[in-house]
Design an enzyme around this catalytic site. Structure first.
Site, PDB file in Angstrom:
ATOM      1  N   ASP A 210      38.772  36.315  40.706  1.00 35.35           N
ATOM      2  CA  ASP A 210      37.908  35.981  39.570  1.00 35.35           C
ATOM      3  C   ASP A 210      36.766  35.092  40.081  1.00 35.35           C
ATOM      4  O   ASP A 210      37.002  34.108  40.798  1.00 35.35           O
ATOM      5  CB  ASP A 210      38.694  35.246  38.480  1.00 35.35           C
ATOM      6  CG  ASP A 210      37.857  35.012  37.238  1.00 35.35           C
ATOM      7  OD1 ASP A 210      37.786  35.933  36.405  1.00 35.35           O
ATOM      8  OD2 ASP A 210      37.274  33.914  37.103  1.00 35.35           O
TER       9      ASP A 210
ATOM     10  N   ASP B 160      33.803  40.079  35.698  1.00 37.90           N
ATOM     11  CA  ASP B 160      33.707  39.396  36.989  1.00 37.90           C
ATOM     12  C   ASP B 160      35.077  39.311  37.654  1.00 37.90           C
ATOM     13  O   ASP B 160      35.330  38.413  38.453  1.00 37.90           O
ATOM     14  CB  ASP B 160      33.121  37.992  36.812  1.00 37.90           C
ATOM     15  CG  ASP B 160      33.978  37.112  35.921  1.00 37.90           C
ATOM     16  OD1 ASP B 160      34.685  37.659  35.049  1.00 37.90           O
ATOM     17  OD2 ASP B 160      33.956  35.878  36.090  1.00 37.90           O
TER      18      ASP B 160
END
Length: 352
Positions: A213, A256
């Protein structure tokens, strides 16, 4: 397995083998009419008709239950048998309208290969069918007209197969690839997870899942714009890919968020790879990432490994970001709780 299996063998074996059964059932019908029209050629009819007669029910009942690898290997055998069967019938009916109709069945086998197999299999089948056709024509003696017909038929059938194969590959790229980063997408990730866990049940190997992440990605978009954010994802994905094996799967599963599936990888190796990904992403983009790693022995469910990796990613984010957290699920360890907190001892932690 040195290269990925064609997607249908992993994700949709039921539809694949029901299609096989339908094609073979059509061959049974054609063989029946062949026997009715020319009953004296009973030996040739029997040889060409036995495969579809027994293959159709097997494909319908057994095919959908095969593992991805077994489906792939069995399908190749079915394609070869179908080509041989059709070639025998074409030799019997050479020079007749029925023989011309049978050539369409050869086209059907090539089209099937283009949809459910790789381009390599399409080319192989094209060579086999062309060779068989030339052999059966040579039995009665070849002439210039026969060679011309053979050449035109080979070019036509091969062209159809290659065009269809290219089109299918293009559709698969759109369906299973992420257009921004060039990695696999969420759909491909789900299929890979199912295939990897099924494979691990048949061989004693560990499976590792890595969740990535991007730290404070919203701030990047807000401060520099979405184009800058897209650039971070593209460059970061390219940098991470360089540190993965060809057998590993890198997928973008969220805005993301990335995930990596590593087969035949112990926990320590997965932690080392995760640390390399962390450093590579930062070097390429100037942005840090947090990583969660989970490793489990053969046979563990996808949900358990993914939940454990997700929980470790949460721990990395909560502990200050820009770090790797990992856990190894032992045979005796209990399931990961729905709340996302991993049970079992924390076996690996690396910090930048």
């Amino acid at each position: 397995m040195r290269r990925p299996l064609p997607t249908p063998h992993v994700t949709d074996r039921r539809r694949l083998w029901r299609t096989v059964a339908a094609i073979l059932a059509l061959a049974v019908v054609l063989t029946f009419f062949e026997a009715m029209i020319r009953p004296t050629d009973w030996l040739t009819t029997a040889v060409s008709g036995l495969f579809p007669l027994f293959g159709a029910p097997l494909a319908w009942v057994v095919g959908p239950r095969l593992s991805p690898m077994a489906s792939y290997q069995t399908g190749r055998v079915f394609l070869l048998c179908g080509a041989v069967s059709a070639s025998i019938s074409m030799h019997t009916w050479r020079g007749t309208a029925y023989g011309g109709a049978l050539s369409l069945y050869m086209v059907l086998t090539i089209a099937f290969a283009a949809v459910f197999f790789t381009r390599r299999e399409v080319v192989q089948l094209m060579v086999i069918e062309a060779s068989l056709a030339l052999i059966v024509m040579a039995v009665d003696g070849l002439n210039a007209e026969d060679l011309l017909i053979w050449g035109l038929l080979t070019i036509s059938i091969g062209g159809i197969g290659l065009v269809m194969s290219t089109s299918v590959e293009a559709v698969e790229v759109l369906s299973y690839g992420d257009p921004l980063t060039g990695t696999a997408n969420r759909r491909a990730w789900d299929a890979t997870c199912d295939a990897m866990i099924e494979r691990s049940r048949r061989s004693p190997m560990d499976v590792s899942v890595i969740f990535v992440d991007v730290d404070k990605f919203k701030a990047v978009n807000d401060q520099f714009g979405h184009d800058a954010g897209d650039s971070v994802l593209r460059r970061g994905a390219e940098a991470m890919r360089k540190h993965l094996r060809a057998s590993d799967t890198l997928a973008r599963i969220g805005g993301d968020e990335f995930a990596v599936m590593m087969s035949d990888s112990d926990h320590q190796t997965a932690l080392v790879v995760a640390e390399r990904l962390l450093e590579a992403f930062h070097s390429a983009t100037g942005t840090t990432i947090s990583i969660g790693v989970a490793t489990a022995p053969a046979g563990r469910s996808t949900d358990r490994i993914v939940a454990a990796a997700d929980a470790q990613l949460y721990e990395a984010k909560a502990s200050g970001r820009a770090m790797v957290r990992g856990i190894e699920l032992a045979d005796s360890s209990p399931n990961v709780s729905p709340a996302g907190e991993p049970s079992g001892a924390l076996t690996g932690e690396l910090h930048r």
